[in-house]
Design an enzyme around this catalytic site. Sequence first.
Site, PDB file in Angstrom:
ATOM      1  N   THR A 104      26.451  62.536-106.317  1.00  0.00           N
ATOM      2  CA  THR A 104      27.715  62.295-107.010  1.00  0.00           C
ATOM      3  C   THR A 104      28.686  61.584-106.078  1.00  0.00           C
ATOM      4  O   THR A 104      28.873  62.003-104.940  1.00  0.00           O
ATOM      5  CB  THR A 104      28.305  63.638-107.489  1.00  0.00           C
ATOM      6  OG1 THR A 104      27.353  64.250-108.358  1.00  0.00           O
ATOM      7  CG2 THR A 104      29.617  63.434-108.222  1.00  0.00           C
ATOM      8  N   CYS A 142      29.470  62.156 -78.287  1.00  0.00           N
ATOM      9  CA  CYS A 142      28.133  62.730 -78.488  1.00  0.00           C
ATOM     10  C   CYS A 142      27.485  63.045 -77.157  1.00  0.00           C
ATOM     11  O   CYS A 142      26.617  63.899 -77.058  1.00  0.00           O
ATOM     12  CB  CYS A 142      27.256  61.762 -79.255  1.00  0.00           C
ATOM     13  SG  CYS A 142      28.144  60.814 -80.462  1.00  0.00           S
ATOM     14  N   GLN A 197      32.180  50.354 -84.987  1.00  0.00           N
ATOM     15  CA  GLN A 197      33.360  50.226 -84.127  1.00  0.00           C
ATOM     16  C   GLN A 197      34.162  48.963 -84.433  1.00  0.00           C
ATOM     17  O   GLN A 197      35.296  48.822 -83.966  1.00  0.00           O
ATOM     18  CB  GLN A 197      32.935  50.196 -82.647  1.00  0.00           C
ATOM     19  CG  GLN A 197      32.472  51.534 -82.111  1.00  0.00           C
ATOM     20  CD  GLN A 197      33.604  52.523 -81.918  1.00  0.00           C
ATOM     21  OE1 GLN A 197      34.740  52.152 -81.627  1.00  0.00           O
ATOM     22  NE2 GLN A 197      33.306  53.799 -82.075  1.00  0.00           N
ATOM     23  N   GLY A 246      28.619  56.470 -90.930  1.00  0.00           N
ATOM     24  CA  GLY A 246      27.893  55.526 -90.081  1.00  0.00           C
ATOM     25  C   GLY A 246      26.472  55.969 -89.793  1.00  0.00           C
ATOM     26  O   GLY A 246      25.536  55.156 -89.817  1.00  0.00           O
ATOM     27  N   ASN A 283      30.538  51.416 -78.640  1.00  0.00           N
ATOM     28  CA  ASN A 283      31.526  52.482 -78.796  1.00  0.00           C
ATOM     29  C   ASN A 283      32.031  53.028 -77.469  1.00  0.00           C
ATOM     30  O   ASN A 283      33.106  53.608 -77.419  1.00  0.00           O
ATOM     31  CB  ASN A 283      30.948  53.614 -79.646  1.00  0.00           C
ATOM     32  CG  ASN A 283      29.545  54.001 -79.242  1.00  0.00           C
ATOM     33  OD1 ASN A 283      28.641  53.159 -79.228  1.00  0.00           O
ATOM     34  ND2 ASN A 283      29.350  55.246 -78.893  1.00  0.00           N
TER      35      ASN A 283
END
Length: 395
Positions: free
Chosen positions: A239, A327, A181, A73, A153
């Site tokens: 990759t 956070c 979310q 995200g 969130n």
Amino acid sequence: MCIHDIYFDHGATTPTRPEVVAKMLPYFGQFYGNASGVYRLARESRRAVEEARGIVAKAIGAGEKEIYFTAGGSESDNWAIKGVAYANKQKGNHIITTKIEHHAVLHTCKALEKEGFEVTYLDVDAYGKISLDELEKAITDKTILITIMFANNEIGTIEPVAEIGAIAHKHGVYFHCDAVQAVGHVPIDVEKMQIDMLSMSAHKFSGPKGIGALYIRKGVRLNNLIEGGAQERNKRAGTENVPAIVGMAEALRLAVEEMDAHTQQLIRMRDRIIHEILENIPYVRLNGHPTDRLPGNVNLSFEYIEGESLLLSLDLKGIAASSGSACTSGSLDPSHVLLAIGLSHEIAHGSLRITLGYENTDDDIDYLFSVLPEIVNRLRMMSPLYEEVLKGEKK
Ligand SMILES: *Cc1c(COP(=O)(O)O)cnc(C)c1O
């Protein structure tokens, strides 16, 4: 884990479903080819990635060629916002967002402000909703991007996304939506909702961590964020993380297939928690919208309590929950989202977020009810302010 925790923090991340892990496993040791190779082993990797792309596209009503895999995200948000800002500088330098975005959006906007971009941070009402009037009034001839989240969130509030998309397109402005979310939890259609770019992340819908996608509508002008090889049609180098891409698609396929059943179950459990706590514990308020909210989100403020103490006490009882967003924990500032909906610092500090997943049961909730009132009471008894309140009640 040696103890059986009750997990109420699905907004932070989810356990990867066993079916998803099973689907991923062959792409580690058996089909490990680099999807860019020209041999058979590579073709299987490439086939799996393209099949996954189709599944992800279908889940949000996009075309296959409009899905680009990223590392999650945060990368998708950074890419959409910086990518559009840098590619459309000649047209304008103005971006519109809200005060309640995830830090992946807010800090990206702050970084762009240092480079000369101007950002409008829209207020929200007491439920966490933006005003469509204020949004439209904020648009100028320098506006190049509107970035507003699908669902918050922390408090779970769902924004009027289709109306935002209509306003953006009426004014010829790109609309990016952080739907991290929402994807896999509520129905999304990028056509009907007129979304130009949409961020998603697998670990928020029972997929693996470190994998996500950005939907980019055909024709949107944006610069690359990650330069290097020619992967993702020259737009995102690196990759391909084949096992994670396969896991993400399987998790999303299952989430969409089971959405109706899970939504019913989650809303019932969510409302059971909200009603029971509001009825049985005094001085508690619900944060976020009563009905326009994520099915699994409960966010409550307990007056006369420190949210951190509440979390530690719950942890001692084997319950994993959060205050505000993961956070924000670890910093002393109260959540920017709770302040934006008008809570005082004191009340914001006493907040608890419970985010449910489909594997939660009524037994989990019964257990919560069996420990929470006592914890709240004990913590309040240590508060001098609460003592005053009790004295006042007796008078
Ligand atoms: C979790 C989250 C993000 C970040 O996603 P990651 O995959 O963890 O980088 C961004 N926005 C919102 C709304 C989120 O909930």
